[in-house]
Design a protein around this motif. Structure first.
Motif: not given
Length: 260
Positions: A55-60, A92-96, A101-107, A116-122
């Motif tokens: 899971v990542r955001g668009a751009g940098s 949304a958080f529950a689905a992640v 599959r393993p989930t990685i938040a690339a921040i 942050l809540a979305l990243a914490a669900s990974c």
């Protein structure tokens, strides 16, 4: 979605990418975008070639600046509408969280509030040392979903979680790593590549074993999960991948796992 925001998915080399794309608003997530996340996870999970989800955001510049506050006057204006909004948010958080599959938040950059809540669900979080984190709910007067609070508590413990929620202070990447929000802290600009490298490593490992391990870790201390976890463990021992792993070890070569 919205005119400016969408949730995108793509996959290659076993890695499924879920992209929060609203770069003009630092990847803020609208109600429609929250609603699209479970569908995006389901689509990636339905692809047998996908072995890990990043899971990542668009751009940098931003992972996500959180929920799109500009629409709150309409979609989160009182307790009743907030309950409806939160139901979509929590789904949304529950689905992640429930992905097999393993989930990685690339921040990269901002990871604030709902971001942050979305990243914490990974399962895993990787961020650059220049990234910034905060939970600004107390400055907005909103209630936080208890499920998401629990995710933060699991990462940093109750005392640190109270500090983050009560003060809304900004935490930078190095400190976020020290207190347990992050698994790995990279040089600025390197978090996406680091997440892709970890995902590639995971892709080379036995997917059935990873699925069983994820279920066991997530279900630790929950007797209701024991039967499912034992079933997933049994599947590993009955699989062709187990035979492949034994053969590869004896033949001193890299195993090729197929997930069967």
């Amino acid at each position: 979605m919205t005119e400016t925001g969408r949730i995108e998915t793509r996959s290659s080399d076993g890695i499924g990418w879920l992209v929060i794309d609203n770069a003009s608003r630092r990847n803020a997530v609208s109600l429609a975008m929250w609603g699209a996340i479970p569908q995006a996870i389901a689509a990636l999970e339905a692809d047998p070639a996908v072995r890990v989800i990043v899971v990542r955001g668009a751009g940098s510049e931003s992972f996500s600046a959180g929920a799109d506050i500009s629409e709150f006057a309409e979609v989160r204006r009182d307790a009743a509408s907030s309950r409806a909004y939160e139901a979509v948010n929590v789904a949304a958080f529950a689905a992640v969280r429930a992905a097999t599959r393993p989930t990685i938040a690339a921040i990269a950059g901002h990871c604030i509030g709902g971001g942050l809540a979305l990243a914490a669900s990974c399962d895993v979080r990787i961020a650059g040392s220049d990234s910034v984190f905060a939970i600004p709910a107390v400055r907005l007067g909103i209630g936080y979903p208890p499920e998401s609070v629990a995710d933060i508590v699991r990462l940093v413990g109750p005392a640190r979680a109270k500090e983050l929620f009560f003060t809304a202070r900004v935490v930078k990447g190095e400190e976020a790593g020290r207190i347990g929000l992050l698994n790995q802290v990279t040089e600025p600009g390197a978090s996406i590549d680091a997440a892709a490298a970890m995902a590639a490593t995971i892709c080379r490992n036995a997917p059935l074993t990873i699925r069983a391990a994820k279920a066991a870790i997530d279900g630790a201390g929950d007797p209701a999960a024991d039967a499912r976890i034992r079933s997933l463990t049994d599947i590993c021992f009955d699989s062709a991948d187990f035979a492949e792993g034994r053969s590869a070890f004896l033949e001193k070569r890299a195993p090729v796992f197929r997930g069967v």
